[in-house]
Design an enzyme around this catalytic site. Sequence first.
Site, short mmCIF file in Angstrom:
data_model
loop_
_atom_site.label_atom_id
_atom_site.label_comp_id
_atom_site.label_asym_id
_atom_site.label_seq_id
_atom_site.Cartn_x
_atom_site.Cartn_y
_atom_site.Cartn_z
N ARG A 55 0.80 -1.22 0.00
CA ARG A 55 0.00 0.00 0.00
C ARG A 55 0.83 1.28 0.00
O ARG A 55 0.71 2.09 -0.90
CB ARG A 55 -0.93 0.02 1.23
N HIS A 81 -7.37 -4.68 -7.66
CA HIS A 81 -7.14 -4.06 -6.36
C HIS A 81 -8.39 -4.22 -5.49
O HIS A 81 -9.28 -3.36 -5.51
CB HIS A 81 -6.81 -2.58 -6.55
N TYR A 138 -18.69 12.22 -11.78
CA TYR A 138 -18.71 13.51 -12.47
C TYR A 138 -17.42 13.80 -13.23
O TYR A 138 -17.34 14.81 -13.92
CB TYR A 138 -18.94 14.64 -11.46
#
Length: 847
Positions: free
Chosen positions: A40, A86, A129
């Site tokens: 990570r 992932h 968006y």
Amino acid sequence: MPKSAPPTPPPTDHLIVEQDLPTEMRTSFLEYAYSVIYARALPDARDGLKPVQRRILFQMDRMGLRPDRPHVKSSRVVGDVMGRLHPHGDVAIYEALVRLAQPFTMRLPLVDGHGNFGSLDDGPAAPRYTEARLAAPALSLTADIDEDTVDFAPNYDYTLTEPEVLPAAFPNLLVNGASGIAVGMATNMPPHNLTEVVAAARHLLAHPDATLEELMAFVPGPDLPAGGMIVGLDGIREAYRTGRGKFSTRATARIENITARKKGIVITELPYLVGPEKVIARIKETVSSKKLQGITDVADLTDRKHGTRLVIGVKNGYNPEAVLAQLYRHTPLEDSFGINNVCLVDGQPRTLGLRELLDVFVRHRLTVVERRTRFRLGKRRERQHLVEGLLIAIVDIDEVIQVIRSSEDAATARRRLMQVFDLSEPQANYILELQLRRLTKFSVIELEKERDELAAEIAELEAILNDESLLRDTVSRELAAVAEEFGTPRRTVLLEAAGTGAGALNGGVGAPGGAGAGASQAMRQAAAVSLMAGTGEVPLTVPDDPCRVLLSATGLVARVGGAEPVPRSGGRQRHDALVSQVATTARGHVGAITDTGRLVRMEVLSTPEVPRLEGAPSLAGGQPARLLADVEPDERIVGLVPIGSPGDTSGTPIVLATAGGVVKRVKPGSEPKHGDAWEVIALADGDRVVFAGAAADSDMLVLVTSDARLLRFEAAKVRPQGRGAGGMAGVALHEGARVVAGASVPVDLLAEAVVVTVADGAGALPGTGSGSVKVTPLDRYPAKGRATGGVRAQRFLRGEDQLVLAWVGVGPARAVGSGGQPVDLPDPDERRDASGTPLSAPIAGIG
């Protein structure tokens, strides 16, 4: 009643297993820490990516979201990455995607975002968006990934495979930096300039034993996306040596008249990851608490067209430089950045310095290119084998057809073809699948041509695999191509804090980060000195004493007290190569001539003062010229000249030389009565000024061209003209040539003048230190008439075809690198057309 049956024992999968709590906690925490560290938070030193970033770029590449394709919804990208590679939260994936697309975070963004991807003060819009696709530089990270260049591993559910690392055609970790918090460790790496990092990597490829000092000649410091200034290079040097260090970033500011009677401080570049709203809030807080005085208002005029622009009003009667020093002290206009170069190397977290980071990338890139070469070699050998079999078949095509027609099935035909024509099984299969249109005579010619081309390619690939120097040259060429395609000028100015509080520009480099940034009318040096000294006091008046304003070859400006000329000899100081010096007074003005033909008025008082040392003073306390003169982002200051009074014809004419071979002397007294900038020459389209100075009638004018020609003639042959004139022919240029240097030399100092020329190839990457340099006395070159071709100044060596740098002036000549460090020049060569001596180090300027 019947006796009840004994109870059924519970299934084995529901058995309760007793476990010691400290052991369980220890095991679980170690597994969690391992997952955070390796999967990570920490980037891989080879491609500079964390696993989630790597998966995003790889999946977008597999989705075909290339720069020439339309954008797609970010939600779709996040969904595909989460479902295939992932298996973590979509929020974390989207945050990583957004960071890859933010130009204020990444020095070289890898994702081309469409929509609101956030700002320094606000977060991005929801993924439904926004839209995204790969940016062009990202293709260099994933290029050749299907040619067995990297290892693949199963994904989380073993249904797909993903790359363990990307091929990475450029040092992404250094270029874009990284930040992350793991368990017990963290990483925080600043971005750097792509061209500088690639130059260092290429130097390491050519010189595997290169020292850190040699590499820092190419990478003097970080290059932040927002520009600004970095103050204090000791922490950077420590970080490059050990992997840990600290430096301060400072906003770029200038002092302007915001109204007819009111001055203000205009902020055009902010420290790394500092937003305007954060600065404004802090200013209001410190004004309310009485820590800041002299501020009337703050306005945020930032927009997409003009970039960052914060206007801070200063009360009448307050010194703007003192107010600016207090702003640096009490607000985020000066911020600190702690470098902690922790990354994964061979699966282990390590803290690396600059040389180790470059070494890991270079070794990775050598492995990638070697594996790619072996893959391509195998493919071409397979194709060559098939082409050779097909040519055998076409020669005896009738017999081939007979064998096939007389066979009962394909297997029999294959076996008989192998026996009759001594073919391999792949060749026989290829012939059986042959289309009849390939049997034409033209196809035979094509096959023979393909066979020859394959043989040449195979020989070339085998040579690369058998010769490590060829392999390194291949990697170096590919790095140079990436730097040429995606490289941009440096944005961040590097200032080295001295013990007395003075600032020194490292190399004089630093272009504006946004439109309208980079220019400064402020007395920045006084504020910087007061800030570092911790007093915050700036004197309100300065005596109008005689002084000299100096311009260094690395673009630094400073002044020294006294009317005496600066000596031409001295110690080997940083930035001590001078190209201009003008006599004036502390409250006077000098003119800065730009390459666009403008004269920009510069206040002498705004230039930092440096002490006179034994011999020549060091400009290590200077400021970049573009921060002291109101120049445009694409303008470059080429020289300083005195400014007379309008109508006063007693001064010495200004002389200009352009790249197109034009020379002009400007009439003294032609300055306008009003204005801080005006044109002094009408340039032709595409032409630029390369030299500016002063020239009396008795002086000698010298022009040096890129094809190694030198012409000198009397200045009296160039009659002075008005500001609007375009000059006259100075030197006759050959096709493709241009003027690279000019000079005005007093006739009584002609015997002491020298010519320094630096030759290199047209395709050489700037700052790599290749090429040769020559020093020759000027009087070895005969004088010729104006507008003639001159004489040869240097003979090119193999690989050289042009002069990339030249200087003419009264010696001794001094050369400096990009960091202002002295570079040795060879002894003078009396032969005017001799070859040069190989460069000992990259040269950024001569004076």
